[in-house]
Design an enzyme around this catalytic site. Sequence first.
Site, PDB file in Angstrom:
ATOM      1  N   HIS A 269      20.352 -23.660 -17.316  1.00  0.00           N
ATOM      2  CA  HIS A 269      20.785 -23.073 -18.583  1.00  0.00           C
ATOM      3  C   HIS A 269      20.376 -21.621 -18.724  1.00  0.00           C
ATOM      4  CE1 HIS A 269      21.808 -27.172 -19.633  1.00  0.00           C
ATOM      5  NE2 HIS A 269      22.726 -26.569 -20.357  1.00  0.00           N
TER       6      HIS A 269
ATOM      7  N   CYS B 295      34.726 -25.663 -20.763  1.00  0.00           N
ATOM      8  CA  CYS B 295      33.737 -24.653 -21.158  1.00  0.00           C
ATOM      9  C   CYS B 295      32.598 -24.524 -20.164  1.00  0.00           C
ATOM     10  CB  CYS B 295      33.191 -24.954 -22.549  1.00  0.00           C
ATOM     11  SG  CYS B 295      32.458 -26.576 -22.690  1.00  0.00           S
TER      12      CYS B 295
HETATM   13  C1  PEP Z   1      28.544 -28.093 -19.293  1.00  0.00           C
HETATM   14  O1  PEP Z   1      27.803 -29.043 -19.026  1.00  0.00           O
HETATM   15  O2  PEP Z   1      29.488 -27.704 -18.565  1.00  0.00           O
HETATM   16  C2  PEP Z   1      28.344 -27.334 -20.539  1.00  0.00           C
HETATM   17  C3  PEP Z   1      29.197 -26.414 -20.926  1.00  0.00           C
HETATM   18  O3  PEP Z   1      27.227 -27.588 -21.233  1.00  0.00           O
HETATM   19  P1  PEP Z   1      25.775 -27.064 -20.808  1.00  0.00           P
HETATM   20  O4  PEP Z   1      25.940 -26.126 -19.655  1.00  0.00           O
HETATM   21  O5  PEP Z   1      25.197 -26.402 -22.006  1.00  0.00           O
HETATM   22  O6  PEP Z   1      25.067 -28.313 -20.442  1.00  0.00           O
END
Ligand code: PEP
Length: 759
Positions: A366, A678
């Site tokens: 993250h 996303c």
């Molecule tokens: C994902 O898992 O692709 C996502 C957009 O959420 P995160 O990266 O915050 O887990």
Amino acid sequence: MLTQLRKIIQEVNNAADLNEVLQLVTREVKEAINTQAASIFLVDQHRSEYVLMATCGLNAAAVGKVRLKLSQGLVGLVGQREEPINIKNAHLHPNFYPDPRVEEERYKAFLGVPIIHRRILQGVLIVQEEQERCYDEEEEAFLVTLCAQLSSVIAHAKVMGVIEGITAINEKIAARDIVTYKGIPCVAGVGIGDAVVIYPQADLQAVPDRRADNIAAEKSLFNDALQATREDIKKLAERLKESLPEEELLLFDVYLKMLDNNNIGYDVISEIEKGQWAQGALRTVIQRHAMQFAAMEDDYLRERITDIKDLGRRVLFYLQEKQWDNITYSEQTILIGDDISAAHLAEVPEGCLAGIVSGKGSGNSHVAILARALGIPTVMGVQDLQLVKVENKKVIVDGYYGHVYIDPTLHLQREFANLAREEQEMTADLQDLRDKLAETIDGHSIDLYVNMGMAIDASLAMSVGAGGVGLYRSEMCFMNRDRFPTEDEQYGIYRQLLAAFHPRPVAMRTLDIGGDKVLPYFPMNDANPYLGWRGIRVTLDHPELFLAQIRAMLRASIGMDSLGILLPMISTISELEEAQHLISRAYHELLEENLTPNKPRVGVMLEVPSAVWQTNAIAKRVDFMSVGSNDLTQYILAVDRGNSKVSGLYDCLHPAVLSALKHCVDSAHKEQKPISICGEMASDPVSVILLLAMGFDSLSINSSSLLKVKWVIRQFRLSFAKQLLEEIMTYESPAFIRFRLEQALDDAGLGGLIRAGKR
Ligand code: PEP
Ligand code: MG
């Protein structure tokens, strides 16, 4: 043997430097398997040779002087084969190469074991004796296990230049070289600035030596920390009074005695008086005590090492509590640490972060995602960072290649500054696309939204003409504080966000903690965090948190019809239904309070394989869906997204991931529901053509990549993209798929984009 192994590793961990490690290992090994000689040869990478680094049984004067070619002798053979060689009589072996300086002619039995760290040969450990015999299986297994554990200590020490320092020639090479680290390139770009080191909290081993500026102040800091630790222990004893038997409770008295002024407390103060700062003095004393316990024969007393270290960590925790307030950030800060987190990023004053270097993590952690959103050059998964040596140094972060240069020459700094300027010029050229549609040559257009986490990237999103927010990671506003934000505090933040983008849509994801996102004030302690208590699982278990957040979102949306609520980590339909029930409850509560929120659109993140295969059931129940390809890739491939050891296996272009994506889009459209993506792959120009062809209705991407993605879309025909997708779906190798996609970009005149991404 297991006990002996543990004892050796314990001592290795407490040793002051590599030379001490190697000497104690040869000494202990010789004793443990009752043999006549144990020696360690290490690889000198500069000269591609082995150097005899330590011995117990051969000529000690040869240490540091005897060198072997990598193919020379039995040692060379062990290294070449990368497996143990166990020989009854070495003299009869064609590779036997007796170096008279070593004085090994009298030894016949030979067992050599390679020392390998992450596939790279570090050296060879050998044992020898006069009698003709093969070492038995247990002895061999003992050495193999020991070498596997020793390898990371040795790899780590090599960066410190210990091995290179053993001969005069190598000392010169080391002095001329700029220290360079290699890691995983996570965010492209060049960052030049001053290192601000983030030391691991409460990790005694990581505490550096430092002169105390003010001895009296260090002493008082230490006394306060000691007092706070004593209070903690007393409170703990009080709490457990009813549930623990008398003799166990006595242990707390022992702890208090260990800490008192005649014991650890006294020793630490003496060290401070010699000029060390409090943290360094504590580390020295705890290590000394741990060594004394390690040498004890009695098992029970030896086990007390754990208590000593635990007490040390507790005191250190209090000493470090104040440390955060004292960090000074320069205008060009390069954050360097063993495990940089999103919370560390949030501490740096706005506009001052120029680069990030982290020992742990990979491109999908993250913190890397956040850094990408902010356009901060980042290198992660850097092995063996020597934090102490980096402190206050000038640093170059090369986010294209994953290199980090410490204390670079002015010449090198100028070269990298030129590279950074070229990149800025390219971004400026793309600015013309800001108000143009993301439309293919044959007229198919797609919405481009942004991912957001921190308030500071809102202006960037606006400057690139984002069509809305496809993913707002709400957990970010839970991270940089020391308790949960209240409903009103959340309301303020959400309202600001919705207003900034109004009338464009904003999809707010409910709190998604767990995995690598932990809140300092809400310990989770999962043994297997990515498969554990994460995302919606946590918030459904805490409806009070969930309801407060939903109420804040709904209140913030009053007068605006742009809110979407996105639910993370849904893996079964019942979770979705429970969450919908709570959303509806919050909505009706607000109506009863005479507030007038609009009914929000509710969506689900598709990021767990079970949700993929139930996309149609989910689609029937929601207003929209968004694929979280970061998690989906990790769960489909069973590859921890933040683990640098397996980052080579993590690839969202794996055919299994592509089939899952295609399935999601087809199922959503069968129910006439819009679907977005996303995850980070939507920001990667190489993947965009495929996502377009699959039929995603929108892409949610990093602000810093939005214009590049738009540029790619505008160079292709949808018909060509569909043809390419059909072809790609027949391939079996992710690497080949990437190659083919890069080729397509190159043919369309976008090769510069790929090269810029990889330079
Ligand atoms: C994902 O898992 O692709 C996502 C957009 O959420 P995160 O990266 O915050 O887990
Ligand atoms: Mg996710």
